[in-house]
Design an enzyme around this catalytic site. Structure first.
Site, PDB file in Angstrom:
ATOM      1  N   HIS A 237      40.772  43.344  36.311  1.00  0.00           N
ATOM      2  CA  HIS A 237      39.637  43.905  36.321  1.00  0.00           C
ATOM      3  C   HIS A 237      39.108  44.396  34.869  1.00  0.00           C
ATOM      4  CE1 HIS A 237      41.478  45.008  40.258  1.00  0.00           C
ATOM      5  NE2 HIS A 237      39.986  45.189  40.779  1.00  0.00           N
ATOM      6  N   ASP A 310      38.041  36.383  43.886  1.00  0.00           N
ATOM      7  CA  ASP A 310      38.162  37.528  43.697  1.00  0.00           C
ATOM      8  C   ASP A 310      36.764  38.167  43.127  1.00  0.00           C
ATOM      9  OD1 ASP A 310      39.164  40.356  43.553  1.00  0.00           O
ATOM     10  OD2 ASP A 310      40.911  39.688  42.421  1.00  0.00           O
TER      11      ASP A 310
END
Length: 553
Positions: A237, A310
């Site tokens: 992230h 993702d």
């Protein structure tokens, strides 16, 4: 869009599709389209028929799964009409109560039916259970590593079937679960207890059990994160993890769960934003790597299901290209759906232009759209009935679901140290400190163990931890408890690795989750009303504790 069953002809049902265009600014077919009859109920043939009626803009739209805005369908009408997305992903800000979510889901499908080719939406969510759980209602199971500690595929299947029932009741038809990563790095900041453990066979068995149960419950299962995120020390992230692993080691550790899921015909696989330089020389994260997605996943493993990226707003995939180019390269690498582009218009326009210019061939685009349509047909989206908002509340508050979650938590508790302290003597007083202390203490009090006002007044001190290896304050709390002279019991509610930083404990329990059911399960084991039966699903570096360890009473 509406689909209705026509009378059986020649032994086969026929589906009739009618569409009416909504406010799609790029729709080349204004006004009502003529009714289209799907002459086959075979998903392959029916998908081809649907594809033949779609415009280029509608096809490109099916690749995108943006984040939902707000708490109503109407707030997303422009996105549906303009881009004809393949789906949306829900987050807690979108979710209030079962009736609201069910009403919103119905409204979104109505908008899709009235827009473009009228293809229903994937409505997805990250509902892994445990710490990655988006629903503000329904039973909360412990994390995947707790399931791994039970060693029981039936527990994994029960988690998934229960979750599928809760999701289906509110119109959610896709779950970004299970996690198929093999957690072999104690310092992994993003997977950890989201993984079933460090053994590839165990992870594969439990992930396959969950996937099968999700799909049997009518919910699309999404295995993540290919080619493996379990050996990272960087969170994708916030950065790009680099995994310097040989092909041989990757095949031994990370590949087996994904191979098993491919063989089990899982609906969808999510890519990881990880760089694996010894598997792929492109210097791109796996999400953008043709060698890994097309070469390994498609050609070597033979997977022809849907591949989703993702989230494309994560920094791990935004290191070298702008957000439009990232979307284009993901498609060229072999991805079918583009999850959470940070700028939907930029990404959509970039992919559409790449097709119009020939950089992405129309044949390549059609491959992805056909996979998406086949899956929507297989999961019954095209003839699904609206969900009942009133009935959804009953499913969310199902006593049997909560009991199932507690059973899993009870079976997961792993006793790793015990110097004769546990189970507690009848009526022994306890002082409970640290994370989870309030819930553990309340449960112990209910089980007949009075709460002491201080550690010096207690027969036993129970200290909850969650990540104590990296938290000096938690380690100090344990040290203070030991200084009181009372026996100390630690309950690790995150990864079980805390024990490596907490020597000389009188007892140590791992429950692998901070969910209420796990804290209750810890109290039950401490009190002796439940005998510990969990077994360690990982090795613990710096100790003599290895996969499979666990004590009983």
């Amino acid at each position: 869009m509406s689909f209705r069953r026509l009378p059986v002809l020649a032994g086969a049902a026929v589906l009739l599709l009618t569409t009416a265009c909504g406010g799609g600014g790029t729709d080349p077919h204004p006004g009502d389209r003529p009714a289209q009859t799907l002459t086959s109920t075979d998903p392959e043939a029916a998908a081809a028929e649907l594809l033949a009626e779609m415009s280029l803009e509608e096809k490109v739209g099916q690749l995108f799964v943006p984040v939902l805005v707000g708490t109503t369908a109407e707030e997303n009408a422009d996105v549906v009409g303009r881009y004809h997305p393949g789906g949306f992903i829900y987050f807690p800000d979108n979710l209030q109560d079962p009736a609201q979510v069910a009403t919103m889901s119905n409204g979104l499908q109505e908008l899709a039916a009235a827009s473009g080719a009228g293809i229903p939406l994937f409505l997805g969510v990250d509902e892994e259970q445990g710490m990655v759980s988006r629903l503000p209602f329904g039973a909360r199971f412990p994390d995947a590593m707790a399931v791994g500690a039970t060693r029981d595929p039936d527990k994994a299947a029960e988690l998934a079937s229960t979750t599928a029932e809760q999701l289906s009741a509110v119109g959610i038809n896709l779950d970004y679960a299970p996690v198929a990563d093999v957690n072999v790095n104690a310092d992994n900041p993003v997977i950890g207890i989201r993984s079933f453990g460090s053994d590839p066979d165990l992870v594969g068995e439990l992930a396959a059990a969950e996937a099968e149960a999700f799909q049997a419950g009518g919910v699309v299962a999404v295995a993540k994160h290919f080619p493996g995120h379990g050996d990272t020390d960087v969170d994708s992230h916030t950065g790009l993890p680099v995994i310097d692993k040989t092909r041989e080691d990757w095949e031994r550790i990370d590949l087996p769960p994904f191979r098993r899921l491919v063989e089990a015909d899982i609906d969808m696989i999510m890519t990881a934003h990880v760089l694996m330089p010894r598997l792929d020389s492109s210097e791109e994260p796996a999400t953008l790597s043709p060698d890994l997605i097309t070469g390994v996943l498609r050609e070597e493993l033979g997977y022809d299901g849907v591949v989703t990226t993702d989230a494309l707003n994560m920094e791990g995939v935004r290191q070298s290209h702008d957000d439009g180019e990232v979307a284009v390269r993901a498609v060229l690498a072999g991805a079918d759906q583009l999850l959470m582009p940070p700028d939907l218009d930029l990404a959509y326009s970039a992919v559409l232009a790449a097709v119009e210019e020939g950089r992405i061939g129309e044949e390549r685009l059609d491959e992805s759209v056909l996979r998406i349509l086949r899956l929507k047909l297989r999961r019954g989206l095209l003839d699904a009935e609206p969900v009942d908002p009133e009935a959804a509340a009953g499913v969310a508050d199902h006593t049997g679901h909560r009991e199932a979650a507690q059973r899993t938590a009870d079976a997961s508790v792993t006793l790793l140290r015990n110097n004769g302290v546990l189970p507690l003597a009848e009526g022994a007083s306890v002082r409970v400190l640290g994370p989870g202390g309030e819930r553990i203490g309340a449960a112990l009090e209910d089980l007949g163990h009075p709460l002491a006002a201080s550690a010096s007044d207690a027969d036993v001190v129970v200290v909850g931890t969650d990540g104590a290896r990296g938290d000096a304050e938690q380690r100090d709390l344990v040290a203070q408890a030991r200084a009181s002279g009372a026996p100390v019991v630690v309950v690790a509610q995150g990864t079980p690795y805390d024990i490596s930083a907490l020597p000389e404990l009188d007892a140590y329990l791992a429950v692998y989750s901070s969910m209420e059911v796990s804290r209750t399960a810890a109290a039950r084991v401490i009190a002796g009303t439940v005998s510990p039966s969990g077994r360690l699903p990982v090795d613990i570096p710096g100790t003599d504790l290895v996969f499979g360890d666990g004590l009983g009473y």
